[in-house]
Design a protein around this motif. Sequence first.
Motif, PDB file in Angstrom:
ATOM      1  N   THR A   1     -22.141 -21.373 -70.217  1.00 44.78           N
ATOM      2  CA  THR A   1     -21.542 -21.971 -71.398  1.00 44.78           C
ATOM      3  C   THR A   1     -22.661 -22.367 -72.365  1.00 44.78           C
ATOM      4  N   PRO A   2     -22.330 -22.694 -73.618  1.00 43.83           N
ATOM      5  CA  PRO A   2     -23.375 -23.188 -74.525  1.00 43.83           C
ATOM      6  C   PRO A   2     -24.171 -24.357 -73.937  1.00 43.83           C
ATOM      7  N   PRO A   3     -23.517 -25.344 -73.279  1.00 45.04           N
ATOM      8  CA  PRO A   3     -24.328 -26.410 -72.663  1.00 45.04           C
ATOM      9  C   PRO A   3     -25.279 -25.898 -71.593  1.00 45.04           C
ATOM     10  N   HIS A   4     -24.850 -24.921 -70.778  1.00 47.10           N
ATOM     11  CA  HIS A   4     -25.745 -24.343 -69.766  1.00 47.10           C
ATOM     12  C   HIS A   4     -26.952 -23.684 -70.437  1.00 47.10           C
ATOM     13  N   CYS A   5     -26.680 -22.922 -71.491  1.00 50.64           N
ATOM     14  CA  CYS A   5     -27.758 -22.217 -72.193  1.00 50.64           C
ATOM     15  C   CYS A   5     -28.744 -23.206 -72.801  1.00 50.64           C
ATOM     16  N   MET A   6     -28.223 -24.215 -73.466  1.00 53.31           N
ATOM     17  CA  MET A   6     -29.099 -25.200 -74.093  1.00 53.31           C
ATOM     18  C   MET A   6     -29.862 -25.989 -73.033  1.00 53.31           C
ATOM     19  N   ASN A   7     -29.202 -26.321 -71.949  1.00 56.78           N
ATOM     20  CA  ASN A   7     -29.873 -27.045 -70.873  1.00 56.78           C
ATOM     21  C   ASN A   7     -31.030 -26.227 -70.313  1.00 56.78           C
ATOM     22  N   GLU A   8     -30.840 -24.922 -70.169  1.00 56.32           N
ATOM     23  CA  GLU A   8     -31.908 -24.049 -69.672  1.00 56.32           C
ATOM     24  C   GLU A   8     -33.107 -24.080 -70.616  1.00 56.32           C
ATOM     25  N   LYS A   9     -32.836 -24.005 -71.922  1.00 55.03           N
ATOM     26  CA  LYS A   9     -33.932 -24.032 -72.896  1.00 55.03           C
ATOM     27  C   LYS A   9     -34.663 -25.377 -72.853  1.00 55.03           C
ATOM     28  N   ILE A  10     -33.923 -26.455 -72.714  1.00 54.48           N
ATOM     29  CA  ILE A  10     -34.527 -27.791 -72.661  1.00 54.48           C
ATOM     30  C   ILE A  10     -35.327 -27.962 -71.370  1.00 54.48           C
TER      31      ILE A  10
ATOM     32  N   THR B   1     -33.980 -22.135 -64.555  1.00 55.75           N
ATOM     33  CA  THR B   1     -35.232 -22.859 -64.568  1.00 55.75           C
ATOM     34  C   THR B   1     -36.432 -21.943 -64.366  1.00 55.75           C
ATOM     35  N   LYS B   2     -36.965 -21.478 -65.468  1.00 52.16           N
ATOM     36  CA  LYS B   2     -38.146 -20.620 -65.516  1.00 52.16           C
ATOM     37  C   LYS B   2     -37.954 -19.324 -64.739  1.00 52.16           C
ATOM     38  N   GLY B   3     -36.775 -18.780 -64.782  1.00 49.07           N
ATOM     39  CA  GLY B   3     -36.498 -17.508 -64.146  1.00 49.07           C
ATOM     40  C   GLY B   3     -35.515 -16.752 -65.005  1.00 49.07           C
ATOM     41  N   VAL B   4     -34.566 -16.106 -64.383  1.00 44.04           N
ATOM     42  CA  VAL B   4     -33.605 -15.317 -65.123  1.00 44.04           C
ATOM     43  C   VAL B   4     -32.757 -16.185 -66.048  1.00 44.04           C
ATOM     44  N   GLY B   5     -32.662 -17.473 -65.808  1.00 42.84           N
ATOM     45  CA  GLY B   5     -31.849 -18.358 -66.648  1.00 42.84           C
ATOM     46  C   GLY B   5     -32.275 -18.346 -68.100  1.00 42.84           C
ATOM     47  N   GLY B   6     -33.576 -18.269 -68.370  1.00 41.22           N
ATOM     48  CA  GLY B   6     -34.054 -18.224 -69.753  1.00 41.22           C
ATOM     49  C   GLY B   6     -33.594 -16.964 -70.459  1.00 41.22           C
ATOM     50  N   ASN B   7     -33.605 -15.831 -69.744  1.00 41.17           N
ATOM     51  CA  ASN B   7     -33.118 -14.582 -70.327  1.00 41.17           C
ATOM     52  C   ASN B   7     -31.619 -14.651 -70.593  1.00 41.17           C
ATOM     53  N   ILE B   8     -30.864 -15.191 -69.637  1.00 43.87           N
ATOM     54  CA  ILE B   8     -29.417 -15.324 -69.836  1.00 43.87           C
ATOM     55  C   ILE B   8     -29.139 -16.224 -71.034  1.00 43.87           C
ATOM     56  N   ALA B   9     -29.855 -17.326 -71.139  1.00 43.91           N
ATOM     57  CA  ALA B   9     -29.665 -18.234 -72.272  1.00 43.91           C
ATOM     58  C   ALA B   9     -29.987 -17.522 -73.578  1.00 43.91           C
TER      59      ALA B   9
ATOM     60  N   THR C   1     -31.554 -15.818 -84.877  1.00 41.44           N
ATOM     61  CA  THR C   1     -30.930 -15.559 -86.176  1.00 41.44           C
ATOM     62  C   THR C   1     -29.539 -14.963 -86.059  1.00 41.44           C
ATOM     63  N   THR C   2     -29.107 -14.660 -84.835  1.00 36.37           N
ATOM     64  CA  THR C   2     -27.807 -14.024 -84.638  1.00 36.37           C
ATOM     65  C   THR C   2     -26.914 -14.817 -83.688  1.00 36.37           C
ATOM     66  N   VAL C   3     -26.863 -16.137 -83.807  1.00 36.22           N
ATOM     67  CA  VAL C   3     -26.006 -16.935 -82.929  1.00 36.22           C
ATOM     68  C   VAL C   3     -24.544 -16.570 -83.223  1.00 36.22           C
ATOM     69  N   PRO C   4     -23.775 -16.187 -82.190  1.00 32.12           N
ATOM     70  CA  PRO C   4     -22.370 -15.845 -82.431  1.00 32.12           C
ATOM     71  C   PRO C   4     -21.632 -17.036 -83.057  1.00 32.12           C
ATOM     72  N   PRO C   5     -20.781 -16.780 -84.057  1.00 32.61           N
ATOM     73  CA  PRO C   5     -20.095 -17.885 -84.754  1.00 32.61           C
ATOM     74  C   PRO C   5     -19.359 -18.845 -83.820  1.00 32.61           C
ATOM     75  N   LYS C   6     -18.672 -18.318 -82.814  1.00 34.86           N
ATOM     76  CA  LYS C   6     -17.946 -19.199 -81.893  1.00 34.86           C
ATOM     77  C   LYS C   6     -18.909 -20.130 -81.155  1.00 34.86           C
TER      78      LYS C   6
END
Length: 186
Positions: free
Chosen positions: A18-27, A80-88, A158-163
Motif C-alpha cells: 500500500t502507499p503507507p508500506h511504500c513510504m515506510n520502506e523509503k523512510i 528493508t534494504k532489499g527488494v522492498g525498495g524496488n517494490i516501493a 515524476t510519474t506518481v499514479p494519480p490514485k
Amino acid sequence: SSISFDGFITSMTEMGFTPPHCMNEKIENSDSANAKNIKIILQNGQMVIVDDGNGMNEEEMKTCGKFHNRSSSSALKHGTKGVGGNIADINLSGSGRVTYCSKSASARGITYMELNYSVDTEEEYRPRPQEAPRRIEQEVWDQYSLYKTHTGIVQQFTTVPPKMYNELVESIKSDNIIHCFRRIWA
C-alpha cells in the motif's frame, strides 16, 4: 516457464504494498543511512523524498538498483534494504522512472542514477549510476537537498499514479489517526 521483465514488474505492483508500506520502506532506508532529517514533497502530482543520510557512491547505487538485493537485510523481513525498495519505487512511480541524486563522503561529486521501470527487458533496466556533470543533476541537488554541502539523497518520482498521489496527500492531511501516516510511521 519464465516470466518476462515486464511481467515481473507488473507482479511487483500486485504484491499488496500500500502507499503507507511504500513510504515506510523509503523512510526505513533513510533511517538505515543514518538520516537525521527526511523531507517528503508532494506537489503537482510529483513526489520528492530527501534525506541527510550517508548518501550513496556509485557502487552502492548500483547495488540499490538491483532486484533481490538482500545483502544487509534479514530474509524474514518484507523489505528493508532489499527488494522492498524496488517494490516501493515501482509502485510510487507507477512503473515509471525514479531519479536518484546522491552525495556521499566517498564520492567527489553528485552520483546520479535513473531507474526506468517502463522498459521491456532487464538489460534495458540495468542501473547505470554515474558521476554527474554539473548540469540537471546539480540543479536537482541544489533545489531539493537539505544541505547542499553535506551528504544525503534526493529521490524524484515524476510519474506518481494519480490514485496513489491522492491517497498520500489525503493520508498526510487526515485527522483520523488510524488512517494517518503519522501513526503508521510512529
